[in-house]
Design a protein around this motif. Sequence first.
Motif, PDB file in Angstrom:
ATOM      1  N   ARG A 281       0.927  -1.297  -0.041  1.00  0.00           N
ATOM      2  CA  ARG A 281       0.024   0.084   0.053  1.00  0.00           C
ATOM      3  C   ARG A 281       1.005   1.225  -0.175  1.00  0.00           C
ATOM      4  NH1 ARG A 281      -2.182  -0.124   6.367  1.00  0.00           N
ATOM      5  NH2 ARG A 281      -1.080   1.859   6.974  1.00  0.00           N
ATOM      6  N   SER A 282       0.395   2.504  -0.244  1.00  0.00           N
ATOM      7  CA  SER A 282       0.898   3.592  -0.413  1.00  0.00           C
ATOM      8  C   SER A 282       1.710   3.881   0.961  1.00  0.00           C
ATOM      9  CB  SER A 282       0.170   4.675  -0.710  1.00  0.00           C
ATOM     10  OG  SER A 282       0.172   4.946  -2.062  1.00  0.00           O
ATOM     11  N   GLY A 283       2.888   4.390   1.043  1.00  0.00           N
ATOM     12  CA  GLY A 283       3.672   4.756   2.083  1.00  0.00           C
ATOM     13  C   GLY A 283       4.451   5.992   1.865  1.00  0.00           C
ATOM     14  N   PRO A 284       5.233   6.393   2.714  1.00  0.00           N
ATOM     15  CA  PRO A 284       5.763   5.844   3.992  1.00  0.00           C
ATOM     16  C   PRO A 284       4.976   5.966   5.037  1.00  0.00           C
ATOM     17  CG  PRO A 284       6.876   7.942   3.634  1.00  0.00           C
ATOM     18  CD  PRO A 284       5.936   7.664   2.363  1.00  0.00           C
ATOM     19  N   SER A 285       5.116   5.448   6.204  1.00  0.00           N
ATOM     20  CA  SER A 285       4.253   5.723   7.501  1.00  0.00           C
ATOM     21  C   SER A 285       2.833   5.061   7.222  1.00  0.00           C
ATOM     22  CB  SER A 285       4.203   7.065   8.060  1.00  0.00           C
ATOM     23  OG  SER A 285       3.812   6.963   9.179  1.00  0.00           O
ATOM     24  N   THR A 286       1.901   5.414   7.725  1.00  0.00           N
ATOM     25  CA  THR A 286       0.613   5.110   7.414  1.00  0.00           C
ATOM     26  C   THR A 286       0.094   5.322   6.100  1.00  0.00           C
ATOM     27  OG1 THR A 286       0.241   5.609   9.759  1.00  0.00           O
ATOM     28  CG2 THR A 286      -1.774   4.966   8.480  1.00  0.00           C
ATOM     29  N   GLY A 287       0.789   6.604   5.409  1.00  0.00           N
ATOM     30  CA  GLY A 287       0.360   6.765   3.794  1.00  0.00           C
ATOM     31  C   GLY A 287      -0.891   6.749   3.774  1.00  0.00           C
TER      32      GLY A 287
ATOM     33  N   SER B 102       0.551   0.482  -4.251  1.00  0.00           N
ATOM     34  CA  SER B 102       1.879   1.156  -4.339  1.00  0.00           C
ATOM     35  C   SER B 102       2.727  -0.181  -4.649  1.00  0.00           C
ATOM     36  CB  SER B 102       2.140   1.731  -3.025  1.00  0.00           C
ATOM     37  OG  SER B 102       3.297   1.606  -2.932  1.00  0.00           O
TER      38      SER B 102
ATOM     39  N   ASN C  60       6.008   3.544  -7.838  1.00  0.00           N
ATOM     40  CA  ASN C  60       6.739   4.164  -6.841  1.00  0.00           C
ATOM     41  C   ASN C  60       7.784   5.386  -7.486  1.00  0.00           C
ATOM     42  OD1 ASN C  60       9.357   3.019  -8.213  1.00  0.00           O
ATOM     43  ND2 ASN C  60       8.699   1.009  -7.289  1.00  0.00           N
TER      44      ASN C  60
ATOM     45  N   ILE D 225       3.483   7.964  -7.160  1.00  0.00           N
ATOM     46  CA  ILE D 225       3.267   7.835  -5.684  1.00  0.00           C
ATOM     47  C   ILE D 225       2.007   8.752  -5.044  1.00  0.00           C
ATOM     48  CG2 ILE D 225       5.916   7.475  -5.515  1.00  0.00           C
ATOM     49  CD1 ILE D 225       6.190  10.692  -5.197  1.00  0.00           C
ATOM     50  N   ASN D 226       1.056   8.587  -5.943  1.00  0.00           N
ATOM     51  CA  ASN D 226      -0.051   9.275  -5.173  1.00  0.00           C
ATOM     52  C   ASN D 226      -1.228   8.431  -4.932  1.00  0.00           C
ATOM     53  OD1 ASN D 226      -1.197   8.811  -7.822  1.00  0.00           O
ATOM     54  ND2 ASN D 226      -1.762  10.663  -8.356  1.00  0.00           N
ATOM     55  N   GLY D 227      -0.953   7.163  -4.867  1.00  0.00           N
ATOM     56  CA  GLY D 227      -1.845   6.078  -4.529  1.00  0.00           C
ATOM     57  C   GLY D 227      -2.802   5.598  -5.735  1.00  0.00           C
TER      58      GLY D 227
END
Lengths: 273, 379
Positions: free
Chosen positions: B109-115, B121, B337, B361-363
């Motif tokens: 899924r999209s990150g980093p962190s909770t993203g 992703s 990515n 990288i925008n989901g």
Amino acid sequence: MSSQLVQQYYRADKLPHIWCPGCGHGILMRSVSQAIHNLGLDKDKVCIVSGIGCSSRAPGYMDFNTLHTTHGRALAFATGVKMARPELEVIVVTGDGDATAIGGNHLIHAARRNINITTIVFNNNVYGMTGGQYSPTTPTGDLGTTAPYGNIDKSFDIATLAEAAGATYTARGTAYHAQQLIKLVENAIKNKGFSLIDAISICPTYYGRKNKKGSVVDMMNWLKDHAVDAKVAQKLPPEKLEGKFLIGEFKNVTEPEYTEEYQKIIERFQKER
Amino acid sequence: MKKNNIKLMQGNEACVEGAIAAGMKFYAGYPITPSTEIAEVSAQKLPRVGGKFIQMEDEIAGMATAIGGSLAGLKSMTATSGPGFSLKQENIGYAALAEIPVVIVNVQRSGPSTGLPTAPSQGDMMQAKWGTHGDHPVIALCPSSVKETFDLTVRCFNLAEKYRMPVFLMLDEVVGHMREKIEIPDASEIEIYDRLKPTPGDENYLPYKVEEGQIVPAMAAYGDGYRFHVTGLIHDESGFPSNSTEVAQTLMTRIMKKVEDNINDIVTYEESNTDDAEIILLSYGGTARSAKSAMKKAREMGLKVGMFRPITVWPFPEERVKELAKQAKSIIVAEMNYGQMVLEVERIAKGTTDIYHVGKINGEVISPDEIFSKIKEVL
């Protein structure tokens, strides 16, 4: 008797152990093997799992199925072993930092599930392997290499923590009360559920030296003079218990055990077939 | 084809079907979007086949417990997504060094962190390779469809058992949640590899000694009567720790070489229209579907565009990409990515061809049109 125990339950070629002179861990490790002997367990059916730290080197010396894991994770690995082979007697040997700091989450959840694992915490009130930093059981005010001005943390009572989380057997013993500790380990193993023993060790090299606790004998005598049996304590007035700590069995009850409960689910589907 | 074997299902569900077909008997994990269905379906199906499921207290425990189950003899799996993949890394390294077969699914899924937890992703491709500390062997597979998710999950288990190591199934949210028709093959049609076990009663069994003609050491289970030791420390053939630089060199080289020396067995890929291609689209996982569509459109217009899809992403299909780089005028790498596997392609091509990147990288997924635009730009 000791040498027989070594021959029967230890990997003699892996000895001597790495622990410092005067360390209490050897006595605690012996208690575990003596309890296994007294219960007449099959060595092939015992699995000893540890994390990282001084305590966690114990399984390497012990002639059973042994697993030395990552820091704090012994109970999580042990849960996998126990789930896969419930017939194994799974014993976790861990330390105060390993079990209650980095591994604290695994400890409370293993206790909550009441999975049949016996956990012996070799509690020396300090991170020994890394050179004497304060741990979750270092008493408030004491010194550690990372508490140069005195530890301001409050310390954990590991047995009470495990009991509150759902352990069905909890006890505390010490390296001084070696005979009692053997009995406690036996009872902990016999309990079909999550058992925890807070086994108080001594660390003369780091904790003792830093806090001016005297010689190894002085530290052993301190254990002798400050431990009060839980049953005796019930009859003593509070002022007699000031500065003391309790040893003995705190809880020993029977509740549904996790792997047995899961087996019931499997059997439900086997009947359906 | 038996009609009842044809199903409509999600990639995540197909993953569990594949795992059970491969012999998975233990799942330990922690819920995380967008991988949760893998845990849910495992919880539902495992006890029905005599297997076991446990929901652990966290991602770290999920990884550790799966390894414990494998050590006690069960084929084990865990599944997660970005944040959980990060948390699992330490014990992934443990499985790599202690050589414990285990399958790790990462529905990216999209990150980093909770993203963007519900958005797709392909941002963990380099983490799969380098996520845990120290040098270690890596095998990672990347499916593009629901059916392929089934097949590659089986293959992940087979590779884990054969090479005694953690193996990654690198899904993305597109494939994990996409529903497609899938024909579940009959059990007799599925090739299964079970770990090499020591000869019963072998009193000289050394848990980390590779016998003549074998790729990895035979693996006993706890309780089989061998009373062996397993550690995350550098260890010799007996399994006990050692500080010897010679022992470290021998062990580390052996675990790296077991993958390196068997590239042909491990690496798979798919290519189409590459024979005469001047432009090659290189894409994997969910994004490869858009790339394929862009290639078709280009071919319809008479443009010499081909496509290369790594199915094994680690180790990367280096030899074939090197050849294609010499042949094609340019390679366009499309991935969700900021530019990860493109680095690998650049490393391999060593300047022999022009390399372009279509990243996002925008989901959002990369559309066929976005890739097609790049083809026109490159022409």
